[in-house]
Structure formats: C-alpha cells, structure tokens
Design a protein around this motif. Structure first.
Motif, PDB file in Angstrom:
ATOM      1  N   ARG A   5     -25.101 -66.598 -57.313  1.00 32.32           N
ATOM      2  CA  ARG A   5     -26.050 -67.850 -57.640  1.00 32.32           C
ATOM      3  C   ARG A   5     -26.420 -68.865 -55.834  1.00 32.32           C
ATOM      4  O   ARG A   5     -25.727 -68.472 -55.440  1.00 32.32           O
ATOM      5  N   PHE A   6     -27.667 -68.475 -56.338  1.00 32.85           N
ATOM      6  CA  PHE A   6     -28.264 -69.250 -55.185  1.00 32.85           C
ATOM      7  C   PHE A   6     -28.134 -70.853 -55.429  1.00 32.85           C
ATOM      8  O   PHE A   6     -28.421 -71.258 -56.422  1.00 32.85           O
ATOM      9  N   ASP A   7     -27.480 -71.475 -54.234  1.00 30.06           N
ATOM     10  CA  ASP A   7     -28.000 -72.773 -54.146  1.00 30.06           C
ATOM     11  C   ASP A   7     -29.074 -73.396 -53.465  1.00 30.06           C
ATOM     12  O   ASP A   7     -29.580 -73.131 -52.666  1.00 30.06           O
ATOM     13  N   ILE A   8     -29.911 -73.954 -53.793  1.00 26.96           N
ATOM     14  CA  ILE A   8     -31.229 -74.193 -53.229  1.00 26.96           C
ATOM     15  C   ILE A   8     -31.089 -75.074 -51.806  1.00 26.96           C
ATOM     16  O   ILE A   8     -31.939 -74.949 -51.233  1.00 26.96           O
ATOM     17  N   GLU A   9     -29.405 -76.311 -51.741  1.00 25.59           N
ATOM     18  CA  GLU A   9     -30.027 -76.880 -50.497  1.00 25.59           C
ATOM     19  C   GLU A   9     -29.031 -75.278 -50.166  1.00 25.59           C
ATOM     20  O   GLU A   9     -29.415 -75.007 -48.451  1.00 25.59           O
ATOM     21  N   LEU A  10     -28.410 -74.595 -49.931  1.00 18.37           N
ATOM     22  CA  LEU A  10     -28.094 -73.123 -49.272  1.00 18.37           C
ATOM     23  C   LEU A  10     -29.325 -72.675 -48.678  1.00 18.37           C
ATOM     24  O   LEU A  10     -29.464 -72.167 -47.499  1.00 18.37           O
ATOM     25  N   LEU A  11     -30.212 -72.120 -49.912  1.00 18.30           N
ATOM     26  CA  LEU A  11     -31.089 -72.062 -48.746  1.00 18.30           C
ATOM     27  C   LEU A  11     -32.298 -72.088 -48.392  1.00 18.30           C
ATOM     28  O   LEU A  11     -32.663 -71.685 -47.383  1.00 18.30           O
ATOM     29  N   GLU A  12     -32.402 -73.726 -48.586  1.00 16.16           N
ATOM     30  CA  GLU A  12     -33.239 -74.520 -48.224  1.00 16.16           C
ATOM     31  C   GLU A  12     -32.370 -74.415 -46.342  1.00 16.16           C
ATOM     32  O   GLU A  12     -33.364 -74.495 -45.335  1.00 16.16           O
ATOM     33  N   ALA A  13     -31.189 -75.222 -45.763  1.00 14.57           N
ATOM     34  CA  ALA A  13     -30.425 -74.672 -45.166  1.00 14.57           C
ATOM     35  C   ALA A  13     -31.451 -73.514 -44.411  1.00 14.57           C
ATOM     36  O   ALA A  13     -31.312 -73.135 -43.459  1.00 14.57           O
ATOM     37  N   PHE A  14     -31.066 -72.329 -45.025  1.00 12.73           N
ATOM     38  CA  PHE A  14     -31.091 -71.242 -44.319  1.00 12.73           C
ATOM     39  C   PHE A  14     -32.201 -71.183 -44.027  1.00 12.73           C
ATOM     40  O   PHE A  14     -33.192 -69.686 -43.065  1.00 12.73           O
ATOM     41  N   VAL A  15     -33.856 -71.182 -44.312  1.00 14.53           N
ATOM     42  CA  VAL A  15     -35.605 -71.469 -44.523  1.00 14.53           C
ATOM     43  C   VAL A  15     -35.432 -72.028 -43.257  1.00 14.53           C
ATOM     44  O   VAL A  15     -36.003 -71.766 -42.310  1.00 14.53           O
ATOM     45  N   ALA A  18     -34.480 -70.171 -40.160  1.00 13.01           N
ATOM     46  CA  ALA A  18     -35.484 -69.012 -39.825  1.00 13.01           C
ATOM     47  C   ALA A  18     -36.714 -69.976 -39.433  1.00 13.01           C
ATOM     48  O   ALA A  18     -37.230 -69.111 -38.627  1.00 13.01           O
ATOM     49  N   ASP A  19     -37.148 -70.919 -39.680  1.00 14.56           N
ATOM     50  CA  ASP A  19     -38.780 -71.555 -39.314  1.00 14.56           C
ATOM     51  C   ASP A  19     -38.390 -71.889 -37.931  1.00 14.56           C
ATOM     52  O   ASP A  19     -38.919 -71.738 -37.144  1.00 14.56           O
ATOM     53  N   THR A  20     -37.034 -72.100 -37.513  1.00 10.90           N
ATOM     54  CA  THR A  20     -37.358 -73.275 -36.394  1.00 10.90           C
ATOM     55  C   THR A  20     -36.321 -72.652 -35.644  1.00 10.90           C
ATOM     56  O   THR A  20     -36.748 -72.446 -34.204  1.00 10.90           O
ATOM     57  N   GLY A  21     -35.831 -71.438 -35.911  1.00 14.60           N
ATOM     58  CA  GLY A  21     -35.301 -70.865 -34.682  1.00 14.60           C
ATOM     59  C   GLY A  21     -33.592 -71.482 -33.837  1.00 14.60           C
ATOM     60  O   GLY A  21     -32.636 -71.094 -32.824  1.00 14.60           O
ATOM     61  N   SER A  22     -33.200 -72.322 -35.668  1.00 16.73           N
ATOM     62  CA  SER A  22     -32.170 -73.434 -34.204  1.00 16.73           C
ATOM     63  C   SER A  22     -31.238 -73.970 -35.301  1.00 16.73           C
ATOM     64  O   SER A  22     -31.648 -75.183 -36.248  1.00 16.73           O
ATOM     65  N   VAL A  23     -30.152 -74.031 -35.283  1.00 19.23           N
ATOM     66  CA  VAL A  23     -29.628 -74.923 -36.346  1.00 19.23           C
ATOM     67  C   VAL A  23     -29.614 -76.380 -36.260  1.00 19.23           C
ATOM     68  O   VAL A  23     -29.502 -77.631 -36.615  1.00 19.23           O
ATOM     69  N   ARG A  25     -32.238 -77.989 -35.088  1.00 17.38           N
ATOM     70  CA  ARG A  25     -33.770 -78.246 -34.785  1.00 17.38           C
ATOM     71  C   ARG A  25     -33.592 -78.109 -36.429  1.00 17.38           C
ATOM     72  O   ARG A  25     -34.487 -79.061 -37.580  1.00 17.38           O
ATOM     73  N   ALA A  26     -33.602 -76.835 -37.109  1.00 15.76           N
ATOM     74  CA  ALA A  26     -33.651 -77.093 -38.528  1.00 15.76           C
ATOM     75  C   ALA A  26     -32.375 -78.379 -39.390  1.00 15.76           C
ATOM     76  O   ALA A  26     -33.378 -79.166 -40.271  1.00 15.76           O
ATOM     77  N   ALA A  28     -31.987 -81.531 -38.165  1.00 17.23           N
ATOM     78  CA  ALA A  28     -33.427 -82.357 -37.823  1.00 17.23           C
ATOM     79  C   ALA A  28     -34.180 -82.275 -38.860  1.00 17.23           C
ATOM     80  O   ALA A  28     -34.718 -83.394 -39.307  1.00 17.23           O
ATOM     81  N   LEU A  29     -35.037 -80.858 -38.942  1.00 17.88           N
ATOM     82  CA  LEU A  29     -36.098 -81.150 -39.915  1.00 17.88           C
ATOM     83  C   LEU A  29     -35.292 -81.434 -41.685  1.00 17.88           C
ATOM     84  O   LEU A  29     -36.751 -81.962 -42.263  1.00 17.88           O
ATOM     85  N   ILE A  30     -34.407 -81.237 -41.639  1.00 16.89           N
ATOM     86  CA  ILE A  30     -33.607 -81.065 -43.654  1.00 16.89           C
ATOM     87  C   ILE A  30     -32.708 -82.611 -43.633  1.00 16.89           C
ATOM     88  O   ILE A  30     -32.078 -82.927 -44.238  1.00 16.89           O
ATOM     89  N   ASN A  31     -32.894 -82.899 -42.092  1.00 15.68           N
ATOM     90  CA  ASN A  31     -31.337 -84.286 -42.533  1.00 15.68           C
ATOM     91  C   ASN A  31     -30.662 -83.785 -42.548  1.00 15.68           C
ATOM     92  O   ASN A  31     -30.132 -84.805 -43.207  1.00 15.68           O
ATOM     93  N   ARG A  32     -29.805 -83.201 -41.776  1.00  7.56           N
ATOM     94  CA  ARG A  32     -28.459 -82.541 -41.949  1.00  7.56           C
ATOM     95  C   ARG A  32     -27.663 -83.022 -40.656  1.00  7.56           C
ATOM     96  O   ARG A  32     -28.604 -82.160 -39.608  1.00  7.56           O
ATOM     97  N   THR A  33     -26.525 -82.927 -40.588  1.00  2.00           N
ATOM     98  CA  THR A  33     -26.375 -82.119 -39.546  1.00  2.00           C
ATOM     99  C   THR A  33     -25.991 -80.798 -38.679  1.00  2.00           C
ATOM    100  O   THR A  33     -26.272 -80.925 -40.207  1.00  2.00           O
ATOM    101  N   GLN A  34     -26.261 -80.686 -37.723  1.00  2.00           N
ATOM    102  CA  GLN A  34     -25.812 -79.473 -36.944  1.00  2.00           C
ATOM    103  C   GLN A  34     -24.588 -78.572 -37.864  1.00  2.00           C
ATOM    104  O   GLN A  34     -24.605 -77.559 -38.536  1.00  2.00           O
ATOM    105  N   PRO A  35     -23.383 -79.236 -37.913  1.00  2.00           N
ATOM    106  CA  PRO A  35     -21.772 -78.477 -38.700  1.00  2.00           C
ATOM    107  C   PRO A  35     -22.339 -78.375 -39.852  1.00  2.00           C
ATOM    108  O   PRO A  35     -22.227 -77.601 -40.322  1.00  2.00           O
ATOM    109  N   CYS A  36     -23.439 -79.139 -40.705  1.00  6.16           N
ATOM    110  CA  CYS A  36     -23.285 -79.556 -42.028  1.00  6.16           C
ATOM    111  C   CYS A  36     -23.961 -78.046 -42.062  1.00  6.16           C
ATOM    112  O   CYS A  36     -23.880 -77.141 -43.555  1.00  6.16           O
ATOM    113  N   VAL A  37     -25.244 -77.755 -41.241  1.00  3.89           N
ATOM    114  CA  VAL A  37     -26.224 -76.859 -41.194  1.00  3.89           C
ATOM    115  C   VAL A  37     -25.842 -75.339 -41.036  1.00  3.89           C
ATOM    116  O   VAL A  37     -24.864 -74.025 -42.587  1.00  3.89           O
TER     117      VAL A  37
END
Length: 304
Positions: A5-15, A18-23, A25-26, A28-37
């Motif tokens: 099953r898809f978890d919305i937070e996992l999908l948010e991190a993945f997108v 993909a949008d920023t090209g960087s873990v 920058r991703a 920073a965009l979704i307010n999570r740490t780099q290790p978390c993403v």
C-alpha cells in the motif's frame, strides 16, 4: 511481486526528489531532513519492490518504474491536496482577475488555477495574459486584482521575488552571422537593454530582424532559424540551442518576477490566492529536476 500500500508521506518525498533533482532540496521543500527523505525513498522502494531512482555521483534519474509511479503519485498528491484544501479553506465568493506574463502561463500554473476554482467553486476567475508593463499599468488602474509580473523600477515593493535566468537561444541550424540578426520584444521590455549591453561588451554587431509582442511568435521565429533570441527560462523550448559564452554570448542577468496586488480594494479572495501562488513559486525553484533533461536552472527565490 505485488506492491504494498502507498503511504502519502512516502509518495510526497518521492515526488519532491523527482521535482527538485536533489534529496537535500526535496527535504527543504517538504520540511524534512535529508536523512529522513533518503529513508523514505528506501522504504518506498522496498515496499514496491522496484528501484525508482538511479543515483550516481552527479545526477539522479528516474527509472522506467519510477516514471510510471511519478505520474500516478503526482495525481494522488494533487487529489490529496485538493481534499485538504476543501476541508480547511475559507468560504470564498466573488470574482478575481489575475494577470500573467505569456511565457509564465505554463500548464502547471494553469493546473494550479483550476485546482483553486475547484476548491472555491463560488469564485469566478478571469485570466489576462500580457506583457509585464501592461500588467503593472492595469494593476495601478485597479483593472486587475493580482499579477505575476517582472519587477520594474518604480513599481510597488514585493516581499519576495523569483529570479528567472535569461538565455541566448537559436535553432540548431541558425547561422550566427556578423552582424547578428536579433529577435526581440518591443519597448519597454527590459530584456532589450540586457541584450544591447551584453553584445556591446562582447564587441559584437547586431540588427533587429524581428520585433514582436508575442512569445509564441518569437519562439517560432527562432525555430525557423531567422535569428537569435533572448528568452527567460520558462520560454526556452527543448529544441532550442542555448548559446554559451565560449560562442561569444556573455551570460545575461536574471530577471525578477514577483506577485503584485492592486493598490485598492483587496479582498479575502486576493489574499488567499496570493498565498497560494507564493507557495507555487517556492515549489517551482526546482534546480535540476530528475524529470527535466535540461542543463540549465529555472528559478530561485530571493528577498526583494
């Protein structure tokens, strides 16, 4: 293998990656740490049982399975965001008139406006596409309520701006003759002075081959090989050749875009839409998107 099953937070991190090209920058965009993403990406890949992103020392690229998931994940997140907005949005009723520069009226921005009116079904939206000088004039006359426009000297101050780079562009078969044929927008377009100053500094001669108010017409003229153009990143087509300094085309300064509202009669609709658009501009600062094969950056947020 059956995907979990898809978890919305996992999908948010993945997108976001993909949008920023960087873990980073991703995060920073979704307010999570780099290790978390990074951890969320690994969990998503483990749950699906497929590799989604190929990581090298220099770039990140979506795998074929990653591209399939991205299309679905983007739609899932869009529906999720609309549902969240419908439940939390204030009741808005009335009309709002928005102005946009032609090259910035992208499909993604149009989709954002469509989402806004779906959430606020009692709001009538009017869109005007025009050059920034016209948009500033219509704002000053209170003929439109809000505009995304180029920052101009003497215009109202904006809290934050988006810098968009300018590029020299031509078709692959364009002959870079001397003097150089140019395709330009008419006065008071600020790009003109950037072009003239840059070419003078490089010791190049030029003449104005085509002058047009239409971004689409300028793009077509460039594609036909008629001449060289100066376009903001949002108007640079994949088929254009970006001309670099080693070919005699010095770097151009960035332009600045900002969100402006009318001088009078601001309304809750305008305030809410302005906040909505500010979030869009921040999320548009994509750097090197995994989805974008282009080698040039688009936008960055700066303080005015």
């Amino acid at each position: 293998m059956t995907a979990g099953r898809f978890d919305i937070e996992l999908l948010e991190a993945f997108v976001a990656v993909a949008d920023t090209g960087s873990v980073t920058r991703a995060g920073a965009l979704i307010n999570r740490t780099q290790p978390c993403v990074s951890s969320q990406l690994r969990r998503l890949e483990d749950r699906i049982g497929r590799q989604l992103i190929e990581r090298t020392s220099r770039i990140m690229v979506l795998t074929p399975h990653g591209r399939i998931l991205y299309d679905h994940a983007a739609q899932i997140l869009k529906s999720h965001e609309e549902a969240r907005m419908r439940l939390s949005a204030p009741e808005l009723t009335g009309k709002v008139h928005v102005g946009l520069p032609e090259w910035f009226a992208t499909s993604r921005l149009q989709s954002l406006f469509c989402s806004f009116v779906r959430v606020h079904s009692n709001v009538k939206l009017e869109l005007t596409v025009a050059d920034s000088a016209t948009l500033h004039e219509r704002l000053a006359a209170n003929e439109i309520n809000l505009a995304i426009a180029l920052v101009q000297s003497g215009s109202a101050e904006a809290n934050a701006c988006v810098e968009e780079l300018l590029y020299w562009v031509a078709s692959e078969d364009c002959v870079l003759s001397d003097p150089l044929p140019l395709i330009l927008f008419p006065e008071p377009c600020p790009f003109r002075q950037f072009v003239f100053t840059s070419l003078e500094a490089a010791g190049r001669r030029w003449y104005e081959q085509i002058t047009t108010t239409s971004v689409a017409a300028a793009q077509m003229a460039i594609l036909s090989g008629t001449g060289v153009g100066c376009l903001p990143a949002g108007a640079v087509l994949d088929s254009f050749k970006v001309l670099k300094e080693q070919a005699g085309f010095p770097p151009l300064p960035a332009t600045r875009l900002a969100i402006y509202t009318q001088a009078q009669n601001s309304s809750p609709i305008v305030h809410h839409l302005k906040t909505y658009l500010e979030q869009f501009l921040e999320s548009s600062v994509s750097g090197q998107s995994v989805l974008n094969s282009s080698t040039h950056p688009d936008l960055r947020v700066v303080q005015a």
